[in-house]
Design a protein around this motif. Structure first.
Motif, PDB file in Angstrom:
ATOM      1  N   ASN A 200      -2.592   5.971  12.316  1.00 42.22           N
ATOM      2  CA  ASN A 200      -2.390   5.688  10.886  1.00 42.22           C
ATOM      3  C   ASN A 200      -0.973   5.225  10.579  1.00 42.22           C
ATOM      4  O   ASN A 200      -0.630   4.976   9.426  1.00 42.22           O
ATOM      5  N   LYS A 201      -0.143   5.129  11.625  1.00 39.70           N
ATOM      6  CA  LYS A 201       1.240   4.681  11.427  1.00 39.70           C
ATOM      7  C   LYS A 201       1.509   3.354  12.116  1.00 39.70           C
ATOM      8  O   LYS A 201       2.654   2.895  12.173  1.00 39.70           O
ATOM      9  N   MET A 202       0.462   2.728  12.635  1.00 48.22           N
ATOM     10  CA  MET A 202       0.666   1.447  13.322  1.00 48.22           C
ATOM     11  C   MET A 202       1.170   0.374  12.357  1.00 48.22           C
ATOM     12  O   MET A 202       1.892  -0.527  12.734  1.00 48.22           O
ATOM     13  N   HIS A 203       0.772   0.470  11.085  1.00 47.61           N
ATOM     14  CA  HIS A 203       1.235  -0.555  10.140  1.00 47.61           C
ATOM     15  C   HIS A 203       2.752  -0.512   9.974  1.00 47.61           C
ATOM     16  O   HIS A 203       3.363  -1.504   9.596  1.00 47.61           O
ATOM     17  N   CYS A 204       3.359   0.622  10.273  1.00 52.07           N
ATOM     18  CA  CYS A 204       4.815   0.738  10.161  1.00 52.07           C
ATOM     19  C   CYS A 204       5.493  -0.132  11.219  1.00 52.07           C
ATOM     20  O   CYS A 204       6.548  -0.713  10.957  1.00 52.07           O
ATOM     21  N   SER A 205       4.892  -0.236  12.404  1.00 50.07           N
ATOM     22  CA  SER A 205       5.501  -1.089  13.435  1.00 50.07           C
ATOM     23  C   SER A 205       5.259  -2.561  13.111  1.00 50.07           C
ATOM     24  O   SER A 205       6.058  -3.419  13.455  1.00 50.07           O
TER      25      SER A 205
ATOM     26  N   GLY B 263      11.565   3.940   3.618  1.00 53.57           N
ATOM     27  CA  GLY B 263      10.214   4.185   4.090  1.00 53.57           C
ATOM     28  C   GLY B 263      10.062   5.493   4.821  1.00 53.57           C
ATOM     29  O   GLY B 263      10.939   6.361   4.807  1.00 53.57           O
ATOM     30  N   CYS B 264       8.935   5.585   5.500  1.00 56.35           N
ATOM     31  CA  CYS B 264       8.541   6.815   6.178  1.00 56.35           C
ATOM     32  C   CYS B 264       9.326   7.018   7.478  1.00 56.35           C
ATOM     33  O   CYS B 264      10.089   6.153   7.892  1.00 56.35           O
ATOM     34  N   VAL B 265       9.079   8.134   8.120  1.00 59.68           N
ATOM     35  CA  VAL B 265       9.732   8.454   9.399  1.00 59.68           C
ATOM     36  C   VAL B 265       9.508   7.334  10.400  1.00 59.68           C
ATOM     37  O   VAL B 265      10.450   6.844  11.043  1.00 59.68           O
TER      38      VAL B 265
ATOM     39  N   GLN C  17       0.814  -1.220   0.000  1.00 58.12           N
ATOM     40  CA  GLN C  17       0.000   0.000   0.000  1.00 58.12           C
ATOM     41  C   GLN C  17       0.849   1.273   0.000  1.00 58.12           C
ATOM     42  O   GLN C  17       0.619   2.176  -0.783  1.00 58.12           O
ATOM     43  N   CYS C  18       1.848   1.306   0.906  1.00 62.08           N
ATOM     44  CA  CYS C  18       2.665   2.522   0.988  1.00 62.08           C
ATOM     45  C   CYS C  18       3.966   2.381   0.216  1.00 62.08           C
ATOM     46  O   CYS C  18       4.658   3.367  -0.019  1.00 62.08           O
ATOM     47  N   GLY C  19       4.321   1.143  -0.151  1.00 65.41           N
ATOM     48  CA  GLY C  19       5.547   0.928  -0.928  1.00 65.41           C
ATOM     49  C   GLY C  19       6.804   0.863  -0.082  1.00 65.41           C
ATOM     50  O   GLY C  19       7.908   0.768  -0.612  1.00 65.41           O
ATOM     51  N   ASP C  20       6.670   0.929   1.242  1.00 66.25           N
ATOM     52  CA  ASP C  20       7.849   0.900   2.100  1.00 66.25           C
ATOM     53  C   ASP C  20       8.427  -0.512   2.188  1.00 66.25           C
ATOM     54  O   ASP C  20       7.695  -1.494   2.140  1.00 66.25           O
ATOM     55  N   MET C  21       9.752  -0.572   2.335  1.00 64.65           N
ATOM     56  CA  MET C  21      10.458  -1.858   2.363  1.00 64.65           C
ATOM     57  C   MET C  21      11.435  -1.892   3.528  1.00 64.65           C
ATOM     58  O   MET C  21      12.050  -0.887   3.847  1.00 64.65           O
TER      59      MET C  21
HETATM   60 FE1  FES Z   1       4.284   2.478   5.289  1.00 67.06          FE
HETATM   61 FE2  FES Z   1       5.284   3.794   7.243  1.00 67.06          FE
HETATM   62  S1  FES Z   1       3.921   4.579   5.755  1.00 67.06           S
HETATM   63  S2  FES Z   1       5.756   1.808   6.696  1.00 67.06           S
END
Ligand code: FES
Length: 125
Positions: free
Chosen positions: A98-103, A57-59, A32-36
């Motif tokens: 909205n940043k829980m998926h990052c953890s 990825g994001c912060v 979804q966000c493309g982060d790896m």
């Molecule tokens: Fe996807 Fe942070 S926005 S890991």
């Protein structure tokens, strides 16, 4: 929006890099966000002696990676398996909803690396 702990880890992430001769590697991505995220582990006698990561990825993703690496380093494999997305988010002083998926991404990458280690151990027997 972010806690001071998140910002400290984002500004000065610990354990960034690659372990060329890693005993285990775990890689995850969020479509979804493309982060790896990729985690590399060096394990001796079931103790995680070194951890490095590469994160695009994001912060929050970078802060999460740094915190996961810090929490896992020096732990036994069994102890490191108990590191969950909740443990990581709490250690960071919380994450915005909205940043829980990052953890999740960080906990998943570590879990996959441990799985990789266990698969290799099982194949050796
Ligand atoms: Fe996807 Fe942070 S926005 S890991």
């Amino acid at each position: 929006m972010y806690s001071d702990i998140v910002m400290a880890h984002f500004n000065n992430p610990e354990n960034i890099g690659v372990i060329e001769d890693a005993d285990a590697v775990g890689e995850v991505g969020n479509p979804q966000c493309g982060d790896m995220m990729t985690f590399y582990l060096k394990i001796k006698d079931d103790v995680i002696e070194d951890v490095k990561f590469q994160t695009f990825g994001c912060v929050a993703a970078i802060a999460v990676s740094s915190m996961v690496s810090k929490l896992a380093k020096g732990k036994t494999v069994a102890e490191a398996k108990k590191i969950t997305k909740k443990t990581v988010a709490e250690a960071l002083g919380g994450l915005p909803p909205n940043k829980m998926h990052c953890s999740n991404l960080g906990a998943d990458a570590l879990a996959l690396a441990i799985q990789d280690y266990e698969n290799k151990q099982a194949a050796r027997v």
